[in-house]
Scaffold this motif. Structure first.
Motif, PDB file in Angstrom:
ATOM      1  N   SER A 111     -23.559  34.362  29.532  1.00  0.00           N
ATOM      2  CA  SER A 111     -23.145  34.910  30.831  1.00  0.00           C
ATOM      3  C   SER A 111     -23.835  36.229  31.141  1.00  0.00           C
ATOM      4  O   SER A 111     -23.826  36.674  32.301  1.00  0.00           O
ATOM      5  N   GLU A 112     -24.423  36.857  30.129  1.00  0.00           N
ATOM      6  CA  GLU A 112     -25.163  38.102  30.336  1.00  0.00           C
ATOM      7  C   GLU A 112     -26.608  37.843  30.752  1.00  0.00           C
ATOM      8  O   GLU A 112     -27.426  38.772  30.811  1.00  0.00           O
ATOM      9  N   GLY A 113     -26.938  36.585  31.025  1.00  0.00           N
ATOM     10  CA  GLY A 113     -28.275  36.261  31.495  1.00  0.00           C
ATOM     11  C   GLY A 113     -29.227  35.805  30.414  1.00  0.00           C
ATOM     12  O   GLY A 113     -30.447  35.748  30.636  1.00  0.00           O
ATOM     13  N   ARG A 114     -28.732  35.460  29.244  1.00  0.00           N
ATOM     14  CA  ARG A 114     -29.591  34.992  28.156  1.00  0.00           C
ATOM     15  C   ARG A 114     -29.568  33.461  28.093  1.00  0.00           C
ATOM     16  O   ARG A 114     -28.702  32.807  28.672  1.00  0.00           O
ATOM     17  N   ILE A 115     -30.512  32.930  27.337  1.00  0.00           N
ATOM     18  CA  ILE A 115     -30.603  31.481  27.134  1.00  0.00           C
ATOM     19  C   ILE A 115     -30.221  31.205  25.686  1.00  0.00           C
ATOM     20  O   ILE A 115     -30.742  31.843  24.764  1.00  0.00           O
ATOM     21  N   VAL A 116     -29.328  30.245  25.482  1.00  0.00           N
ATOM     22  CA  VAL A 116     -28.861  29.902  24.144  1.00  0.00           C
ATOM     23  C   VAL A 116     -29.174  28.437  23.881  1.00  0.00           C
ATOM     24  O   VAL A 116     -28.712  27.558  24.627  1.00  0.00           O
ATOM     25  N   LEU A 117     -29.960  28.182  22.828  1.00  0.00           N
ATOM     26  CA  LEU A 117     -30.216  26.821  22.357  1.00  0.00           C
ATOM     27  C   LEU A 117     -29.581  26.691  20.986  1.00  0.00           C
ATOM     28  O   LEU A 117     -29.830  27.511  20.099  1.00  0.00           O
ATOM     29  N   VAL A 118     -28.748  25.682  20.819  1.00  0.00           N
ATOM     30  CA  VAL A 118     -28.046  25.508  19.556  1.00  0.00           C
ATOM     31  C   VAL A 118     -28.126  24.052  19.128  1.00  0.00           C
ATOM     32  O   VAL A 118     -27.895  23.140  19.928  1.00  0.00           O
ATOM     33  N   THR A 119     -28.511  23.817  17.877  1.00  0.00           N
ATOM     34  CA  THR A 119     -28.478  22.457  17.335  1.00  0.00           C
ATOM     35  C   THR A 119     -27.148  22.270  16.628  1.00  0.00           C
ATOM     36  O   THR A 119     -26.644  23.198  15.984  1.00  0.00           O
ATOM     37  N   THR A 120     -26.591  21.099  16.729  1.00  0.00           N
ATOM     38  CA  THR A 120     -25.274  20.897  16.130  1.00  0.00           C
ATOM     39  C   THR A 120     -24.974  19.417  15.940  1.00  0.00           C
ATOM     40  O   THR A 120     -25.485  18.556  16.669  1.00  0.00           O
ATOM     41  N   HIS A 121     -24.145  19.152  14.933  1.00  0.00           N
ATOM     42  CA  HIS A 121     -23.536  17.836  14.760  1.00  0.00           C
ATOM     43  C   HIS A 121     -22.086  17.860  15.222  1.00  0.00           C
ATOM     44  O   HIS A 121     -21.423  16.821  15.249  1.00  0.00           O
ATOM     45  N   ARG A 122     -21.600  19.083  15.527  1.00  0.00           N
ATOM     46  CA  ARG A 122     -20.171  19.258  15.785  1.00  0.00           C
ATOM     47  C   ARG A 122     -19.862  19.123  17.271  1.00  0.00           C
ATOM     48  O   ARG A 122     -20.627  19.576  18.137  1.00  0.00           O
ATOM     49  N   ALA A 123     -18.701  18.544  17.572  1.00  0.00           N
ATOM     50  CA  ALA A 123     -18.335  18.302  18.971  1.00  0.00           C
ATOM     51  C   ALA A 123     -17.981  19.590  19.693  1.00  0.00           C
ATOM     52  O   ALA A 123     -18.228  19.733  20.892  1.00  0.00           O
ATOM     53  N   GLY A 124     -17.401  20.564  18.972  1.00  0.00           N
ATOM     54  CA  GLY A 124     -16.932  21.779  19.628  1.00  0.00           C
ATOM     55  C   GLY A 124     -18.050  22.538  20.321  1.00  0.00           C
ATOM     56  O   GLY A 124     -17.895  22.955  21.479  1.00  0.00           O
ATOM     57  N   LEU A 125     -19.169  22.707  19.642  1.00  0.00           N
ATOM     58  CA  LEU A 125     -20.283  23.423  20.245  1.00  0.00           C
ATOM     59  C   LEU A 125     -20.915  22.600  21.363  1.00  0.00           C
ATOM     60  O   LEU A 125     -21.330  23.140  22.388  1.00  0.00           O
ATOM     61  N   ALA A 126     -21.037  21.298  21.151  1.00  0.00           N
ATOM     62  CA  ALA A 126     -21.666  20.450  22.169  1.00  0.00           C
ATOM     63  C   ALA A 126     -20.855  20.429  23.464  1.00  0.00           C
ATOM     64  O   ALA A 126     -21.411  20.364  24.563  1.00  0.00           O
ATOM     65  N   GLU A 127     -19.522  20.502  23.355  1.00  0.00           N
ATOM     66  CA  GLU A 127     -18.676  20.386  24.534  1.00  0.00           C
ATOM     67  C   GLU A 127     -18.758  21.605  25.445  1.00  0.00           C
ATOM     68  O   GLU A 127     -18.592  21.495  26.657  1.00  0.00           O
ATOM     69  N   ILE A 128     -19.024  22.786  24.887  1.00  0.00           N
ATOM     70  CA  ILE A 128     -19.071  23.993  25.729  1.00  0.00           C
ATOM     71  C   ILE A 128     -20.438  24.182  26.354  1.00  0.00           C
ATOM     72  O   ILE A 128     -20.622  25.076  27.198  1.00  0.00           O
ATOM     73  N   ALA A 129     -21.426  23.388  25.939  1.00  0.00           N
ATOM     74  CA  ALA A 129     -22.779  23.563  26.442  1.00  0.00           C
ATOM     75  C   ALA A 129     -22.875  23.106  27.898  1.00  0.00           C
ATOM     76  O   ALA A 129     -22.140  22.224  28.344  1.00  0.00           O
ATOM     77  N   ASP A 130     -23.771  23.730  28.636  1.00  0.00           N
ATOM     78  CA  ASP A 130     -24.027  23.308  30.006  1.00  0.00           C
ATOM     79  C   ASP A 130     -24.720  21.948  30.014  1.00  0.00           C
ATOM     80  O   ASP A 130     -24.516  21.149  30.935  1.00  0.00           O
ATOM     81  N   ARG A 131     -25.562  21.721  29.026  1.00  0.00           N
ATOM     82  CA  ARG A 131     -26.243  20.435  28.905  1.00  0.00           C
ATOM     83  C   ARG A 131     -26.349  20.056  27.443  1.00  0.00           C
ATOM     84  O   ARG A 131     -26.375  20.913  26.564  1.00  0.00           O
ATOM     85  N   ARG A 132     -26.408  18.773  27.239  1.00  0.00           N
ATOM     86  CA  ARG A 132     -26.538  18.241  25.880  1.00  0.00           C
ATOM     87  C   ARG A 132     -27.743  17.312  25.838  1.00  0.00           C
ATOM     88  O   ARG A 132     -27.855  16.399  26.650  1.00  0.00           O
ATOM     89  N   ILE A 133     -28.660  17.579  24.905  1.00  0.00           N
ATOM     90  CA  ILE A 133     -29.863  16.765  24.760  1.00  0.00           C
ATOM     91  C   ILE A 133     -29.798  16.083  23.408  1.00  0.00           C
ATOM     92  O   ILE A 133     -29.741  16.747  22.360  1.00  0.00           O
ATOM     93  N   ASP A 134     -29.778  14.769  23.445  1.00  0.00           N
ATOM     94  CA  ASP A 134     -29.646  13.997  22.213  1.00  0.00           C
ATOM     95  C   ASP A 134     -31.026  13.497  21.779  1.00  0.00           C
ATOM     96  O   ASP A 134     -31.694  12.772  22.531  1.00  0.00           O
ATOM     97  N   LEU A 135     -31.462  13.900  20.591  1.00  0.00           N
ATOM     98  CA  LEU A 135     -32.748  13.467  20.050  1.00  0.00           C
ATOM     99  C   LEU A 135     -32.541  12.224  19.190  1.00  0.00           C
ATOM    100  O   LEU A 135     -31.603  12.166  18.398  1.00  0.00           O
ATOM    101  N   ALA A 136     -33.427  11.273  19.347  1.00  0.00           N
ATOM    102  CA  ALA A 136     -33.351  10.041  18.554  1.00  0.00           C
ATOM    103  C   ALA A 136     -34.348  10.117  17.411  1.00  0.00           C
ATOM    104  O   ALA A 136     -35.422  10.718  17.531  1.00  0.00           O
ATOM    105  N   VAL A 137     -33.994   9.494  16.303  1.00  0.00           N
ATOM    106  CA  VAL A 137     -34.895   9.431  15.151  1.00  0.00           C
ATOM    107  C   VAL A 137     -36.042   8.481  15.482  1.00  0.00           C
ATOM    108  O   VAL A 137     -35.813   7.369  15.953  1.00  0.00           O
ATOM    109  N   THR A 138     -37.267   8.945  15.275  1.00  0.00           N
ATOM    110  CA  THR A 138     -38.436   8.088  15.518  1.00  0.00           C
ATOM    111  C   THR A 138     -39.115   7.782  14.200  1.00  0.00           C
ATOM    112  O   THR A 138     -39.120   8.590  13.282  1.00  0.00           O
ATOM    113  N   TYR A 139     -39.692   6.621  14.093  1.00  0.00           N
ATOM    114  CA  TYR A 139     -40.323   6.181  12.851  1.00  0.00           C
ATOM    115  C   TYR A 139     -41.811   5.865  13.049  1.00  0.00           C
ATOM    116  O   TYR A 139     -42.470   5.377  12.153  1.00  0.00           O
TER     117      TYR A 139
END
Length: 546
Positions: free
Chosen positions: A517-545
């Motif tokens: 809210s102070e004008g910064r950008i926050v990128l966070v990787t997580t497996h946990r639902a709590g952090l993902a739910e408060i995010a403005d957007r959620r980007i899901d990466l798929a495993v590639t082989y």
């Protein structure tokens, strides 16, 4: 093994300065040796012929001065050798630490134990290289030819004998050196294996004790230690054998000169002054070569370590060439500037034959929290490594309208999955790198990260004394302190809640929203639902082989 590693001379200004100073000392030492031999021969023959003391005093003075100058030159070698070794080691360690800092995930082929051995005992072995071996090598190159020319002028036959027999010693040294290179490399690998085994045991000691397997590791360490001892003894055997061989060859060569002079003195074909002069100089001609052979084995470990150091630097340099660099990437060139926020366009990352992601794009505006999710191996941590310049990648990255160049992390604060804490207080760990910042920022960073510990609490090496969750919160606080102290724009947190309970995860989520809210950008990787739910957007990466 090469007697002189050209990479060491080419890369190190201190090494080049050592060679210049050494060349001057070698000439001084050669001149003083010649003056001493001439004065001694002249004085002895003069006294035999009835020279009176008034005429002998100048020769005695020359003897004393020449001996003193030679002693001062020897002292100069010690001084130049020790200072040269310290400066070269400092240069190499600085380069190595800079290279390692550019890739905290490690350099391929250089595990932690190998790097620790190289930075410690490995580079310390350069003391013998610069203190004993290299001075004698410079003396051989500079002083030995001067002495041979002097002997040739005084007695051409003795000079011819020296020119014929002198190359035999380098031939012996080359043969011995080839054998030494093999056993020295094996000894070095054995030392690295011993270091690696010891570090692995120490690192997993708590787990081994918990499962009652600690005692079994003693046999493993004993076996590796015995292997290192055995290889060290092989090196010593070759050292003693080579020393005997070189001494024998040099003694025979001097004996040939002495016998030739003796026969000609008896036959009256040579003056006593010339004979004594050559006899005094003959051992000095062979002395540097003999000393090179004696010091060769002591310096071999240093040369091997320096070779490892340059291999590591080369590997790190190859890594840097492949880091994020959008200068020639069509996608990044076409990417328009963004006045506010982070723009990633066409980012491609490969690990060997595997493509982690291909053409990845992301836009994050100021005030946004973006959660990066996905299974293990989907590339979440690799994305952060690419943004930080720690991983091979191609594509375009812009922050607030300016291209983010590889290695430019001035506007970024980050914390990795594994807390990397140092021995010291919690305060020194959090303020690391920003010790001069406003003290009030420390309290705020601790509050934001949920660290409810006394900042003056002393930690052991690696953060010993804290639980996994506490260490993770301290590492997060350090990233937040850096963001605040440097007025950073981008905060990267890699799995900051993996060791936290649900309540602490939700608290951290609210604090991240506060920072955004102070004008910064926050990128966070997580497996946990709590952090993902408060995010403005959620980007899901798929495993590639692929």
């Amino acid at each position: 093994m090469r007697p002189l590693d050209p990479r060491l001379i080419r890369r190190s200004r201190a090494a080049r300065a050592f060679l210049v100073a050494g060349g001057g000392l070698a000439l001084v030492q050669a001149a003083s040796t010649i003056a001493f031999a001439w004065a001694l021969a002249t004085l002895v023959t003069g006294l035999i012929d009835g020279m009176r003391m008034p005429r002998a005093w100048p020769l005695l003075a020359i003897l004393v001065v020449a001996a003193s100058v030679r002693a001062l030159a020897a002292w100069g070698w010690d001084l130049v050798g020790s200072s040269g070794a310290m400066r070269v080691k400092a240069e190499l360690r600085t380069e190595l630490l800079t290279a390692l800092e550019s890739r905290p995930t490690g350099v391929p082929g250089f595990p932690t134990a190998r790097v620790a051995t190289l930075l410690g005992a490995g580079l310390d072995a350069l003391d013998a290289y610069f203190g004993t071996y290299l001075p004698q090598l410079v003396l051989t190159v500079v002083a030995t030819p001067v002495l041979i020319v002097t002997v040739w002028i005084a007695d051409p036959l003795s000079g011819l004998v020296l020119v014929i027999v002198l190359p035999l010693i380098p031939i012996f040294m080359a043969l011995i050196g080839m054998a030494t290179e093999v056993v020295q490399r094996r000894q070095w690998e054995s030392l690295a294996s011993l270091s690696r085994g010891f570090l692995e045991v120490v690192g997993g000691l708590s787990t081994l004790v918990a499962f009652g397997r600690a005692e079994r590791q003693a046999a493993r360490i004993r076996a590796v230690t015995d292997d290192y001892r055995s290889r060290t003894m092989k090196v010593l055997r070759i050292t003693f054998l080579s020393g005997f061989t070189l001494e024998f060859a040099a003694s025979l060569s001097v004996a040939l000169v002495a016998v030739s002079i003796g026969l000609r003195l008896v036959g009256g074909d040579m003056t006593l002054v010339a004979g004594l002069f050559v006899l005094v100089l003959a051992p000095e001609v062979f002395l540097p070569l003999r000393n090179v052979g004696a010091a060769f084995h002591a310096s071999a470990a240093g040369v091997t370590a320096s070779g490892d150091a340059f291999d590591l630097l080369a590997a790190a340099r190859e890594h840097r060439r492949g880091r994020v660099d959008g200068g020639n990437d069509p996608a990044s060139v076409a990417m328009g500037p963004s006045a506010d926020g982070l723009v990633i366009d066409g980012l491609t990352l490969r690990h060997g034959e595997r493509t982690v992601f291909d053409g990845f794009g992301l836009e994050a505006r100021s005030g946004e929290v973006v959660a990066i999710t996905g299974e293990s191996g989907s590339g979440k941590s690799s994305l952060f490594a690419a943004l930080l310049g720690f991983a091979h990648a191609s594509g375009g990255v812009m922050l607030d309208g300016f291209r983010l160049e590889p290695g430019d992390r001035s506007a970024i604060a980050w914390a990795g999955q594994t807390p990397s804490l140092l021995a010291g207080t919690i305060e020194t760990n959090v303020r690391l790198g920003d010790e001069g910042a406003d003290p009030a920022l420390l309290a705020r960073a601790l509050d934001l990260a949920g660290v409810e510990l006394d900042p003056s609490r002393v930690l052991g090496p690696g953060g010993a004394g804290l639980s996994g969750g506490q260490a993770q919160r301290v590492a997060t606080a350090r990233a937040m302190h850096r963001l605040l102290a440097r007025d950073g724009r981008l905060l990267l947190l890699d799995e900051p809640a993996s060791a936290q309970d649900e309540a602490r995860e939700l608290r951290l989520a609210r604090r991240l929203r506060e920072l955004a809210s102070e004008g910064r950008i926050v990128l966070v990787t997580t497996h946990r639902a709590g952090l993902a739910e408060i995010a403005d957007r959620r980007i899901d990466l798929a495993v590639t082989y692929a």
